[in-house]
Write a protein that holds these residues in place. Structure first.
Motif, PDB file in Angstrom:
ATOM      1  N   LEU A 193       3.222 -82.221 -65.011  1.00  9.12           N
ATOM      2  CA  LEU A 193       3.878 -81.253 -64.135  1.00  9.12           C
ATOM      3  C   LEU A 193       3.250 -81.246 -62.749  1.00  9.12           C
ATOM      4  O   LEU A 193       3.944 -81.155 -61.734  1.00  9.12           O
ATOM      5  CB  LEU A 193       3.789 -79.853 -64.749  1.00  9.12           C
ATOM      6  N   THR A 194       1.921 -81.339 -62.700  1.00 10.54           N
ATOM      7  CA  THR A 194       1.198 -81.124 -61.442  1.00 10.54           C
ATOM      8  C   THR A 194       0.665 -82.395 -60.795  1.00 10.54           C
ATOM      9  O   THR A 194       0.044 -82.310 -59.731  1.00 10.54           O
ATOM     10  CB  THR A 194       0.014 -80.165 -61.679  1.00 10.54           C
ATOM     11  N   LYS A 195       0.888 -83.561 -61.382  1.00  9.63           N
ATOM     12  CA  LYS A 195       0.245 -84.766 -60.853  1.00  9.63           C
ATOM     13  C   LYS A 195       0.766 -85.150 -59.473  1.00  9.63           C
ATOM     14  O   LYS A 195       0.088 -85.871 -58.731  1.00  9.63           O
ATOM     15  CB  LYS A 195       0.395 -85.930 -61.822  1.00  9.63           C
ATOM     16  N   GLY A 196       1.936 -84.634 -59.099  1.00 14.19           N
ATOM     17  CA  GLY A 196       2.465 -84.918 -57.763  1.00 14.19           C
ATOM     18  C   GLY A 196       2.023 -83.932 -56.703  1.00 14.19           C
ATOM     19  O   GLY A 196       2.323 -84.120 -55.515  1.00 14.19           O
ATOM     20  N   LEU A 197       1.294 -82.877 -57.098  1.00  9.04           N
ATOM     21  CA  LEU A 197       0.855 -81.884 -56.124  1.00  9.04           C
ATOM     22  C   LEU A 197      -0.335 -82.398 -55.337  1.00  9.04           C
ATOM     23  O   LEU A 197      -1.206 -83.088 -55.871  1.00  9.04           O
ATOM     24  CB  LEU A 197       0.468 -80.585 -56.833  1.00  9.04           C
ATOM     25  N   THR A 198      -0.374 -82.041 -54.083  1.00  5.00           N
ATOM     26  CA  THR A 198      -1.523 -82.394 -53.251  1.00  5.00           C
ATOM     27  C   THR A 198      -2.684 -81.453 -53.567  1.00  5.00           C
ATOM     28  O   THR A 198      -2.517 -80.403 -54.201  1.00  5.00           O
ATOM     29  CB  THR A 198      -1.174 -82.257 -51.763  1.00  5.00           C
ATOM     30  N   ASP A 199      -3.870 -81.842 -53.091  1.00  6.36           N
ATOM     31  CA  ASP A 199      -5.024 -80.958 -53.271  1.00  6.36           C
ATOM     32  C   ASP A 199      -4.773 -79.609 -52.614  1.00  6.36           C
ATOM     33  O   ASP A 199      -5.176 -78.556 -53.142  1.00  6.36           O
ATOM     34  CB  ASP A 199      -6.277 -81.598 -52.682  1.00  6.36           C
ATOM     35  N   GLU A 200      -4.108 -79.609 -51.466  1.00  6.27           N
ATOM     36  CA  GLU A 200      -3.811 -78.351 -50.779  1.00  6.27           C
ATOM     37  C   GLU A 200      -2.871 -77.482 -51.616  1.00  6.27           C
ATOM     38  O   GLU A 200      -3.028 -76.248 -51.669  1.00  6.27           O
ATOM     39  CB  GLU A 200      -3.181 -78.629 -49.412  1.00  6.27           C
ATOM     40  N   GLN A 201      -1.896 -78.099 -52.274  1.00  3.89           N
ATOM     41  CA  GLN A 201      -0.977 -77.333 -53.108  1.00  3.89           C
ATOM     42  C   GLN A 201      -1.687 -76.763 -54.340  1.00  3.89           C
ATOM     43  O   GLN A 201      -1.412 -75.644 -54.767  1.00  3.89           O
ATOM     44  CB  GLN A 201       0.211 -78.211 -53.523  1.00  3.89           C
ATOM     45  N   PHE A 202      -2.614 -77.546 -54.898  1.00  8.69           N
ATOM     46  CA  PHE A 202      -3.419 -77.024 -56.008  1.00  8.69           C
ATOM     47  C   PHE A 202      -4.171 -75.772 -55.561  1.00  8.69           C
ATOM     48  O   PHE A 202      -4.171 -74.748 -56.235  1.00  8.69           O
ATOM     49  CB  PHE A 202      -4.419 -78.073 -56.505  1.00  8.69           C
ATOM     50  N   GLN A 203      -4.838 -75.863 -54.422  1.00  6.45           N
ATOM     51  CA  GLN A 203      -5.618 -74.728 -53.953  1.00  6.45           C
ATOM     52  C   GLN A 203      -4.733 -73.530 -53.619  1.00  6.45           C
ATOM     53  O   GLN A 203      -5.129 -72.377 -53.828  1.00  6.45           O
ATOM     54  CB  GLN A 203      -6.458 -75.129 -52.740  1.00  6.45           C
ATOM     55  N   GLN A 204      -3.527 -73.785 -53.117  1.00 10.25           N
ATOM     56  CA  GLN A 204      -2.590 -72.688 -52.876  1.00 10.25           C
ATOM     57  C   GLN A 204      -2.217 -72.015 -54.193  1.00 10.25           C
ATOM     58  O   GLN A 204      -2.184 -70.784 -54.293  1.00 10.25           O
ATOM     59  CB  GLN A 204      -1.329 -73.214 -52.178  1.00 10.25           C
ATOM     60  N   LYS A 259     -11.242 -80.468 -62.465  1.00  4.81           N
ATOM     61  CA  LYS A 259     -11.822 -80.351 -61.121  1.00  4.81           C
ATOM     62  C   LYS A 259     -10.776 -79.871 -60.127  1.00  4.81           C
ATOM     63  O   LYS A 259     -11.069 -79.039 -59.252  1.00  4.81           O
ATOM     64  CB  LYS A 259     -12.394 -81.702 -60.689  1.00  4.81           C
ATOM     65  N   LYS A 260      -9.552 -80.393 -60.226  1.00  8.59           N
ATOM     66  CA  LYS A 260      -8.485 -79.953 -59.326  1.00  8.59           C
ATOM     67  C   LYS A 260      -8.165 -78.467 -59.524  1.00  8.59           C
ATOM     68  O   LYS A 260      -7.767 -77.782 -58.578  1.00  8.59           O
ATOM     69  CB  LYS A 260      -7.212 -80.772 -59.565  1.00  8.59           C
ATOM     70  N   MET A 261      -8.356 -77.975 -60.766  1.00  8.65           N
ATOM     71  CA  MET A 261      -8.071 -76.572 -61.073  1.00  8.65           C
ATOM     72  C   MET A 261      -9.251 -75.655 -60.763  1.00  8.65           C
ATOM     73  O   MET A 261      -9.290 -74.518 -61.222  1.00  8.65           O
ATOM     74  CB  MET A 261      -7.670 -76.422 -62.543  1.00  8.65           C
ATOM     75  N   SER A 262     -10.210 -76.126 -59.976  1.00  9.38           N
ATOM     76  CA  SER A 262     -11.375 -75.335 -59.596  1.00  9.38           C
ATOM     77  C   SER A 262     -11.199 -74.822 -58.178  1.00  9.38           C
ATOM     78  O   SER A 262     -10.988 -75.618 -57.249  1.00  9.38           O
ATOM     79  CB  SER A 262     -12.648 -76.173 -59.724  1.00  9.38           C
ATOM     80  N   HIS A 263     -11.310 -73.526 -58.022  1.00  8.38           N
ATOM     81  CA  HIS A 263     -10.957 -72.849 -56.779  1.00  8.38           C
ATOM     82  C   HIS A 263     -12.062 -73.031 -55.739  1.00  8.38           C
ATOM     83  O   HIS A 263     -13.149 -72.470 -55.849  1.00  8.38           O
ATOM     84  CB  HIS A 263     -10.731 -71.361 -57.071  1.00  8.38           C
ATOM     85  N   GLU A 264     -11.776 -73.815 -54.704  1.00  9.49           N
ATOM     86  CA  GLU A 264     -12.789 -74.139 -53.701  1.00  9.49           C
ATOM     87  C   GLU A 264     -13.214 -72.918 -52.903  1.00  9.49           C
ATOM     88  O   GLU A 264     -14.352 -72.847 -52.427  1.00  9.49           O
ATOM     89  CB  GLU A 264     -12.248 -75.231 -52.770  1.00  9.49           C
ATOM     90  N   LEU A 265     -12.333 -71.936 -52.738  1.00 10.85           N
ATOM     91  CA  LEU A 265     -12.680 -70.719 -52.001  1.00 10.85           C
ATOM     92  C   LEU A 265     -13.857 -69.999 -52.645  1.00 10.85           C
ATOM     93  O   LEU A 265     -14.664 -69.367 -51.953  1.00 10.85           O
ATOM     94  CB  LEU A 265     -11.471 -69.781 -51.949  1.00 10.85           C
ATOM     95  N   VAL A 266     -13.982 -70.114 -53.959  1.00 12.27           N
ATOM     96  CA  VAL A 266     -15.094 -69.506 -54.684  1.00 12.27           C
ATOM     97  C   VAL A 266     -16.250 -70.488 -54.839  1.00 12.27           C
ATOM     98  O   VAL A 266     -17.415 -70.131 -54.659  1.00 12.27           O
ATOM     99  CB  VAL A 266     -14.622 -69.011 -56.071  1.00 12.27           C
ATOM    100  N   LEU A 267     -15.939 -71.731 -55.156  1.00  8.80           N
ATOM    101  CA  LEU A 267     -16.978 -72.719 -55.446  1.00  8.80           C
ATOM    102  C   LEU A 267     -17.831 -73.048 -54.226  1.00  8.80           C
ATOM    103  O   LEU A 267     -19.071 -73.100 -54.320  1.00  8.80           O
ATOM    104  CB  LEU A 267     -16.326 -73.994 -55.987  1.00  8.80           C
ATOM    105  N   GLU A 268     -17.209 -73.284 -53.085  1.00  5.19           N
ATOM    106  CA  GLU A 268     -17.961 -73.785 -51.933  1.00  5.19           C
ATOM    107  C   GLU A 268     -19.054 -72.827 -51.461  1.00  5.19           C
ATOM    108  O   GLU A 268     -20.191 -73.257 -51.215  1.00  5.19           O
ATOM    109  CB  GLU A 268     -16.994 -74.151 -50.810  1.00  5.19           C
ATOM    110  N   PRO A 269     -18.800 -71.507 -51.323  1.00  2.47           N
ATOM    111  CA  PRO A 269     -19.919 -70.629 -50.951  1.00  2.47           C
ATOM    112  C   PRO A 269     -21.030 -70.609 -51.994  1.00  2.47           C
ATOM    113  O   PRO A 269     -22.212 -70.540 -51.636  1.00  2.47           O
ATOM    114  CB  PRO A 269     -19.250 -69.247 -50.823  1.00  2.47           C
ATOM    115  N   LEU A 270     -20.660 -70.675 -53.266  1.00  3.96           N
ATOM    116  CA  LEU A 270     -21.685 -70.681 -54.312  1.00  3.96           C
ATOM    117  C   LEU A 270     -22.540 -71.933 -54.226  1.00  3.96           C
ATOM    118  O   LEU A 270     -23.758 -71.883 -54.453  1.00  3.96           O
ATOM    119  CB  LEU A 270     -21.027 -70.574 -55.685  1.00  3.96           C
ATOM    120  N   GLU A 271     -21.931 -73.062 -53.890  1.00  2.00           N
ATOM    121  CA  GLU A 271     -22.712 -74.293 -53.721  1.00  2.00           C
ATOM    122  C   GLU A 271     -23.712 -74.160 -52.574  1.00  2.00           C
ATOM    123  O   GLU A 271     -24.779 -74.772 -52.588  1.00  2.00           O
ATOM    124  CB  GLU A 271     -21.775 -75.474 -53.461  1.00  2.00           C
ATOM    125  N   GLN A 272     -23.357 -73.333 -51.576  1.00  5.67           N
ATOM    126  CA  GLN A 272     -24.246 -73.102 -50.437  1.00  5.67           C
ATOM    127  C   GLN A 272     -25.170 -71.917 -50.665  1.00  5.67           C
ATOM    128  O   GLN A 272     -25.876 -71.502 -49.744  1.00  5.67           O
ATOM    129  CB  GLN A 272     -23.403 -72.866 -49.171  1.00  5.67           C
TER     130      GLN A 272
END
Length: 777
Positions: free
Chosen positions: A195-206, A236-249
């Motif tokens: 279902l989702t393999k055609g979605l871009t990374d931006e669409q996943f994050q949206q 990995k694609k289903m991991s929310h970067e808005l939350v992950l990236e600050p935690l990595e920092q």
């Protein structure tokens, strides 16, 4: 989740090399008589009272099948249809593994079989209970994504919903040993992948703006089950970067976030770290754990007010709100603690797990009648409400079904040659690979000790790692083997290692002296709780005016909506030259204490374990003051509270805009809307429209009060009520942080029992941010 042999953990640079750890299967640990075994049996009785066919109805009806049973009410027929079914399937697997009860297995196998039929009818691998889900998923696959915090393409958190089914199928396979569950699970995962393999990374994050539970975790689990790398990439694609990236920092951006939306994401980060050897994701999950446990949690182990993370330096809302820590949050924080411990076996994770288990999870189920708690208010002299098997279907009912079915999963853990004893819960462990049966006996916490008897087929060397709890003073832990003392070379919050050849009949004993501690709120305010060993203590304060104690099927039934006793009347502890913990005086009962020096009309209070307090108003947190400051203390805590209580008394119905559950409970709908948090205010706006349904009980509503920011854009917009134009709004800037405007209701609307309130933008220009909506008397 119990992973018996599904994975091992071997992370690179983030942590020191550790022996590969595993949890024992629930079928290897049997509970002995204790409050935990009683809670397990009460939970199973509740589960047996539930109708499996009604829980299956959303899946079967959505597949177009004839089905004799109707959907359950409450959240199960108002948009979140099917979410409890997934939790229930997990709970069946856990309860069957824990008890061997054949009825649990029969129900589990039946559910999996029916879900397979529904999946076959759909024909594409999909199965789900989301109303109109097939059409919605087709839109998602085409890249048509309209995501809000708790909506996706006009559906109520469908990703969160379907995650419960994924987890249920995983648990039915991994824990319940149902092979058909694996087939359904893998087919469902393949459907989502395609279902989702055609979605871009931006669409996943949206898409991931919408609450999505722990889908990243379960896709990592499917990768482990199948060996298919593509499912780990999906995780990995289903991991929310808005939350992950600050935690990595190592940055804390959590304030204002919906708490239980974030915790499952972080469990997924940790799980992906285990499968993908990602040290930075492991570190991110660990940073989150430390932040929530050390800066955002109260004594019982819970966190959040009105489901959201409040500022770390201000816990005032925690002691004023009737919507304190949510049980789901602690359910997930304990799961995260388990996963971090498996990767890095440090006692600190177990110390927190124990605190949350005894004081929040164990207390969240009625010990005789059953029923699960959603909010556990920390507001003094308030109370909790409990679900009923055929009425309440909140998220905390779903996690509650699991909580009390899996008490055996973290008592012990092991590597190839070491046994970890984590928790002091009476139980019997069968470690078949070692030919060992270990029986733990105690009357903890009433008696501060535990004894372990080993039955061995043959003598063999095993390193037993016995937890030295953080609450036992340095040098106070006493260990003996067969009556002979053993030197303890360890500190609190670590493990005592006893590496020897064990033989049949050996007996290991440990004494765990407990001390009273005064635990202030993390913000440093003059509020604290009494904690004896790991046990949080509370006082009961009457049973008057507790409407909805056992909740009906109303959308707000999970909230203890009875009278809130003014904080100005809160009993105040008076201390001068004495440690606060010394105000709790021991009694003849080892787990009861009398409170000394309490400034209150009724100054005789008895403290007892919070998990024993039910069907009563209670007090966990106490303000403390010097004798000459009591009046000032009461005034300080009462002023703001009285304003809030007066506002509540004048309110007929209300919506906290931008907050998930209040909006869901008022049937939020909308298109092209935004929500967020600004300077402590949650808000919602739109360039199109959004609406709520307000109840005008007994025709009491006379005016509509809407709260806006002080600084506004000035765009005009309209308010409609019941489809008719009500008010055109054009605001100007004001001083302060917010502005509130009252709009009188015409006589005709005052008589309406239901008011559908709609905010409509003009010419595609955004409405102002709406901070709050109240229907006022």
């Amino acid at each position: 989740m119990v992973l018996t042999t599904a994975f091992c953990c071997c992370l690179g640079n983030a942590i020191a090399q550790q022996a590969q750890l595993k949890l024992f299967g629930l079928d290897q640990v049997t509970l002995s008589p204790s409050p935990f075994s009683q809670a397990q049996q009460v939970d199973m009785t509740y589960m047996k009272a539930m109708d499996v066919d009604r829980l299956l109805a959303p899946y079967m009806l959505e597949a177009g099948l004839d089905w004799p049973a109707k959907r359950y009410p409450n959240w199960e027929n108002t948009g979140l249809d099917g979410h409890i079914g997934g939790h229930y399937l997990s709970a069946l697997a856990m309860m069957y593994a824990s008890t061997g009860d054949e009825e649990m297995k029969r129900r589990m196998d039946y559910m999996v079989g029916q879900l397979a039929i529904a999946q076959g009818k759909n024909g594409n691998g999909y199965v789900g209970g989301i109303p109109g889900g097939m059409a919605m998923w087709e839109e998602i696959g085409q890249g048509k994504i309209d995501a809000g915090g708790f909506s996706l393409n006009q559906k109520w958190v469908p990703l969160y919903n379907i995650h419960k089914l994924y987890a249920g199928l995983r648990d039915a396979y991994w824990i319940g040993q149902n092979e058909q569950a694996k087939t359904v699970l893998v087919a469902l995962t393949e459907w989502f992948y395609e279902l989702t393999k055609g979605l871009t990374d931006e669409q996943f994050q949206q898409m991931l703006i919408s609450e999505h539970g722990g889908l990243n975790e379960v896709f990592a689990d499917v990768a482990a089950i199948t060996g298919e790398e593509k499912y780990l990439e999906l995780a990995k694609k289903m991991s929310h970067e808005l939350v992950l990236e600050p935690l990595e920092q190592q940055e804390d951006k959590l304030t204002g976030m919906h708490a239980n939306t974030q915790i499952p994401k972080v469990i997924g980060f940790q799980r992906i770290a285990q499968e993908g050897n990602l040290a930075n994701w492991q570190d991110a999950a660990d940073f989150f754990w430390h932040n929530v446990v050390e800066e955002r949690s109260v004594a019982i182990g819970g966190n959040s007010v009105r489901e959201h993370f409040h500022p770390v330096n201000d816990f005032s809302s925690m002691v004023s709100s009737n919507q304190g820590p949510e049980t789901c949050n602690t359910y997930n924080m304990l799961r995260l603690s388990e996963q971090l411990f498996i990767s890095n076996p440090q006692a600190k994770y177990v110390d927190f797990f124990e605190r949350g288990l005894y004081n929040h999870i164990l207390s969240s189920q009625h010990p005789e009648k059953g029923g699960f708690v959603y909010f556990t208010p920390m507001r003094p002299e308030h109370y909790r409400v409990y679900s009923q098997p055929h009425q309440g279907f909140w998220c905390c009912v779903g996690s509650g079904l699991e909580n009390h079915a899996k008490y055996g999963e973290f008592i012990y853990a092991h590597s190839e040659d070491a046994l970890y004893i984590n928790l002091f819960i009476p139980s019997e462990l069968h470690w078949d690979e070692k030919g060992m049966v270990l029986k733990q006996e105690n009357n903890f916490p009433e008696a501060a000790s535990s004894a372990f008897t080993l039955a061995m087929k043959k003598p063999q060397k095993v390193a037993i790692k016995l937890r030295y709890p953080s609450w036992v003073a340095k040098g106070a832990l006493a260990v003996s083997i067969n009556g002979r003392p053993v030197e303890v070379d360890a500190a609190p919050s670590s493990f005592v290692t006893i590496d020897r050849k064990w033989k049949n009949g050996d007996r290991l004993e440990v004494k765990l002296p407990m001390n009273m501690q005064w635990e202030p709120l993390p913000d440093g305010s003059d509020w604290g709780a009494f904690v004896y060993g790991p046990i949080v203590l509370a006082a009961t304060e009457g049973t008057e005016d507790m409407p909805g104690l056992f909740a009906d099927d109303s959308r707000m039934g999970h909230v203890a909506a009875g009278k809130m006793v003014p904080l100005a009347e809160t009993p105040v502890l008076v201390s001068e030259g004495i440690r606060p913990e010394d105000l709790a005086v021991p009694s003849s009962n080892p787990m009861q204490f009398a409170l000394a020096s309490v400034d209150a009309e009724e100054n005789a209070f008895t403290l007892r374990p919070f998990y024993q307090v039910h069907e009563a108003r209670y007090q966990v947190y106490w303000p403390i003051s010097k004798p000459d400051k009591v009046t000032a203390t009461r005034k300080a805590i009462g002023e703001k509270d009285e304003l809030m209580l007066a506002l509540e008394r004048a309110t007929v119905d209300q919506v906290a805009t931008g907050e998930q559950q209040p909006e869901s409970d008022h049937f939020f709908k909308g298109e092209h809307t935004l929500s967020g948090n600004n300077e402590g205010y949650f808000w919602r706006s739109t360039t199109d429209w959004f609406s709520y349904e307000l109840k005008n009980k007994n025709s009491q509503g006379k005016k509509l009060r809407v709260v806006f920011p002080a600084k506004v854009d000035g765009n005009p917009f309209d308010i409609f009520i019941n489809g008719e134009m009500f008010q055109e709004v054009k605001l100007e800037n004001k001083e302060g942080s917010s502005q509130e405007i009252d709009y009188p209701l015409p006589a005709s609307l005052q008589q309406e029992a239901r008011l559908v309130l709609e905010f409509r933008a003009k010419n595609g220009q955004s409405t102002e941010r709406i901070y709050y909506v109240r229907l006022m008397r």
